[in-house]
Design an enzyme around this catalytic site. Structure first.
Site, PDB file in Angstrom:
ATOM      1  N   LYS A   1      47.939  38.580  37.620  1.00  0.00           N
ATOM      2  CA  LYS A   1      47.302  37.994  38.802  1.00  0.00           C
ATOM      3  C   LYS A   1      46.265  36.984  38.335  1.00  0.00           C
ATOM      4  O   LYS A   1      45.353  37.308  37.576  1.00  0.00           O
ATOM      5  CB  LYS A   1      46.640  39.083  39.645  1.00  0.00           C
ATOM      6  CG  LYS A   1      45.915  38.521  40.857  1.00  0.00           C
ATOM      7  CD  LYS A   1      45.409  39.601  41.777  1.00  0.00           C
ATOM      8  CE  LYS A   1      44.674  38.993  42.954  1.00  0.00           C
ATOM      9  NZ  LYS A   1      44.175  40.025  43.880  1.00  0.00           N
TER      10      LYS A   1
ATOM     11  N   LYS B   1      36.210  35.132  40.651  1.00  0.00           N
ATOM     12  CA  LYS B   1      36.802  36.321  40.040  1.00  0.00           C
ATOM     13  C   LYS B   1      37.304  36.032  38.629  1.00  0.00           C
ATOM     14  O   LYS B   1      38.204  36.689  38.130  1.00  0.00           O
ATOM     15  CB  LYS B   1      37.918  36.851  40.953  1.00  0.00           C
ATOM     16  CG  LYS B   1      37.417  37.194  42.380  1.00  0.00           C
ATOM     17  CD  LYS B   1      38.455  37.929  43.223  1.00  0.00           C
ATOM     18  CE  LYS B   1      37.864  38.344  44.585  1.00  0.00           C
ATOM     19  NZ  LYS B   1      38.819  39.133  45.395  1.00  0.00           N
TER      20      LYS B   1
ATOM     21  N   LYS C   1      51.445  36.716  40.541  1.00  0.00           N
ATOM     22  CA  LYS C   1      50.782  36.169  41.717  1.00  0.00           C
ATOM     23  C   LYS C   1      49.776  35.107  41.308  1.00  0.00           C
ATOM     24  O   LYS C   1      49.020  35.347  40.372  1.00  0.00           O
ATOM     25  CB  LYS C   1      50.059  37.321  42.420  1.00  0.00           C
ATOM     26  CG  LYS C   1      49.295  36.945  43.633  1.00  0.00           C
ATOM     27  CD  LYS C   1      48.585  38.160  44.156  1.00  0.00           C
ATOM     28  CE  LYS C   1      47.727  37.715  45.315  1.00  0.00           C
ATOM     29  NZ  LYS C   1      46.798  38.728  45.714  1.00  0.00           N
TER      30      LYS C   1
ATOM     31  N   SER D   1      48.862  33.284  50.421  1.00  0.00           N
ATOM     32  CA  SER D   1      48.396  32.637  51.654  1.00  0.00           C
ATOM     33  C   SER D   1      48.329  31.115  51.546  1.00  0.00           C
ATOM     34  O   SER D   1      48.748  30.411  52.459  1.00  0.00           O
ATOM     35  CB  SER D   1      47.027  33.208  52.018  1.00  0.00           C
ATOM     36  OG  SER D   1      46.110  33.050  50.958  1.00  0.00           O
TER      37      SER D   1
ATOM     38  N   TYR E   1      54.518  35.802  53.861  1.00  0.00           N
ATOM     39  CA  TYR E   1      54.058  35.926  55.247  1.00  0.00           C
ATOM     40  C   TYR E   1      55.138  35.503  56.235  1.00  0.00           C
ATOM     41  O   TYR E   1      55.034  35.787  57.420  1.00  0.00           O
ATOM     42  CB  TYR E   1      52.772  35.113  55.441  1.00  0.00           C
ATOM     43  CG  TYR E   1      51.658  35.656  54.574  1.00  0.00           C
ATOM     44  CD1 TYR E   1      50.965  36.794  54.958  1.00  0.00           C
ATOM     45  CD2 TYR E   1      51.353  35.086  53.342  1.00  0.00           C
ATOM     46  CE1 TYR E   1      49.981  37.341  54.151  1.00  0.00           C
ATOM     47  CE2 TYR E   1      50.372  35.626  52.520  1.00  0.00           C
ATOM     48  CZ  TYR E   1      49.693  36.751  52.931  1.00  0.00           C
ATOM     49  OH  TYR E   1      48.731  37.297  52.127  1.00  0.00           O
TER      50      TYR E   1
HETATM   51  C1  PBG Z   1      42.552  41.416  46.983  1.00  0.00           C
HETATM   52  C2  PBG Z   1      43.760  40.584  47.194  1.00  0.00           C
HETATM   53  C3  PBG Z   1      43.821  39.179  47.301  1.00  0.00           C
HETATM   54  C4  PBG Z   1      45.127  38.864  47.645  1.00  0.00           C
HETATM   55  C5  PBG Z   1      45.846  40.054  47.702  1.00  0.00           C
HETATM   56  N1  PBG Z   1      44.989  41.111  47.408  1.00  0.00           N
HETATM   57  C6  PBG Z   1      42.763  38.163  47.212  1.00  0.00           C
HETATM   58  C7  PBG Z   1      41.929  38.073  46.012  1.00  0.00           C
HETATM   59  O1  PBG Z   1      42.224  38.612  44.947  1.00  0.00           O
HETATM   60  O2  PBG Z   1      40.876  37.429  46.146  1.00  0.00           O
HETATM   61  C8  PBG Z   1      45.635  37.459  47.917  1.00  0.00           C
HETATM   62  C9  PBG Z   1      46.800  37.335  48.804  1.00  0.00           C
HETATM   63  C10 PBG Z   1      47.036  35.981  49.366  1.00  0.00           C
HETATM   64  O3  PBG Z   1      46.326  34.993  49.080  1.00  0.00           O
HETATM   65  O4  PBG Z   1      47.983  35.860  50.147  1.00  0.00           O
HETATM   66  N2  PBG Z   1      42.316  41.924  45.736  1.00  0.00           N
END
Ligand code: PBG
Length: 348
Positions: free
Chosen positions: A210, A234, A265, A291, A330
């Site tokens: 991620k 993050k 991801k 998203s 989505y």
């Molecule tokens: C939370 C999480 C996130 C997403 C899924 N779980 C956001 C992040 O890590 O800030 C993102 C999903 C998306 O953007 O569709 N840990």
């Protein structure tokens, strides 16, 4: 062989007609490839539009259950539930994540009761519950006393919370816990905790690779964590977008620690990682069309610059081509409906 070149070989022959294009097609998208992420909020009979994700809504539990039923009827195997937590319940340490009656647990119970054969996936991470919007516990950085106000998302102390959060969600009935926090060692910790509790059938889908991505922007709006995160980022736990070997190490460790499935991801900008993971590890590999990817396609389509129906299908078959076994998107429900109406809709 001297017989292979042009004009004996004309690749356009099999592209000429619809029937032959269909016969030689190497990858097909079906509703069974899709996982539908859904946002749940408190209240009743609510469906609140998310501005930066046109067509996506925050649903109250009753409406979530309806959505789950539609997903199941359309042949989507699983949904992923993301809670929009009331700001008054957010604290620095996110303790509400461990409350067996919190929104996500109530949502899971309602969905499993109404739709027991639909897979339900829950995120394991503290960000919906923390007042600072980080995925873990934040403590002063005692390694850097010269920066008076510097803090750090601590790893080992967070693990205990994550394991407890996973147990609480598993007891509520979710089938899969999906740690999205990127703490070191969390898969090991969570697997041990689940085994110890006798929750041996609950799977772990690890957000193994991620990345620290700006493509999560609309999601943070949707769950209301952007305001909490503020100028924070993050980068000390999510991966650097420049790296790929490191993703291999992340996946290897998570598998060793007991992950049943792994995820990459974001999706579209990271399909090279999906391909490498699938080839190297030969394990169930998922990818998340996040998203920002959804928002970008939607926004261009709304302006009339892209044909939504065609770009969404093309983007999803690209995940299959890269080797993804499942895709979080989505657009899952509408895509499933399209595929059910015309299984060759992806042809464009
Ligand atoms: C939370 C999480 C996130 C997403 C899924 N779980 C956001 C992040 O890590 O800030 C993102 C999903 C998306 O953007 O569709 N840990």
């Amino acid at each position: 062989m001297t017989t292979s070149g042009f004009p004996r070989t004309r690749l356009r022959r099999t592209r000429r007609d619809a029937w032959s294009r269909q016969l030689v097609r190497e990858n097909v998208l079906t509703p069974a490839d899709l996982i539908w992420p859904l946002f749940v909020q408190d209240g009743e009979n609510l469906a609140t539009q998310i501005t930066s994700m046109p067509g996506v809504e925050r649903l109250s539990i009753d409406r979530l259950v309806l959505a789950a039923k539609q997903a199941f009827a359309a042949g989507i195997p699983a949904i992923a539930v993301f809670p929009v937590i009331d700001p008054s319940k957010k604290t620095p340490d996110g303790e509400h994540a461990l409350d067996p009656d919190n929104l996500v647990c109530r949502a899971v119970r309602a969905v499993k009761e109404a739709c027991p054969d639909l897979g339900v996936i829950c995120d394991v991470a503290l960000d919906p519950f923390t007042s600072h919007g980080q995925d873990g516990l934040v403590r002063p950085d005692d390694r850097a006393p010269w920066f008076a106000d510097r803090s750090y998302v601590v790893n080992d102390e967070t693990l205990a919370m994550l394991a407890q959060q996973a147990i609480v969600q598993a007891r509520a009935g979710c089938d899969v816990v999906a740690p999205s926090d990127m703490m070191d060692g969390r898969i090991h910790f969570i697997r041990d905790a689940l085994e110890k509790e006798g929750l041996i059938h609950v799977s772990i889908l690890s957000y193994a690779a991620k990345y620290a991505s700006a493509f999560y922007g609309p999601f943070r709006d949707a769950v209301g964590s952007q305001g909490n995160l503020g100028k924070g980022d993050k980068h000390t736990y999510q991966m650097d977008p420049a790296n790929t070997d490191e993703a291999m190490r992340e996946v290897a460790l998570d598998l060793e620690e007991g992950a049943d499935m792994v995820m990459v991801k974001p999706g579209m900008p990271y399909l090279d990682i999906v391909r490498r993971v699938k080839e190297r590890f030969e394990v169930p590999t998922f990818a998340y069309q996040v998203s920002g990817e959804y928002a970008m396609l939607k926004a261009a389509a709304e302006k009339g610059w892209l044909d939504w129906d065609r770009v969404i299908m093309e983007s999803l078959v690209a995940f299959k081509r890269a080797g993804a076994d499942g895709i979080l998107t989505y657009a899952a429900l509408e895509v499933a409906h399209k595929l059910n109406q015309a299984p060759h809709a992806q042809r464009a």
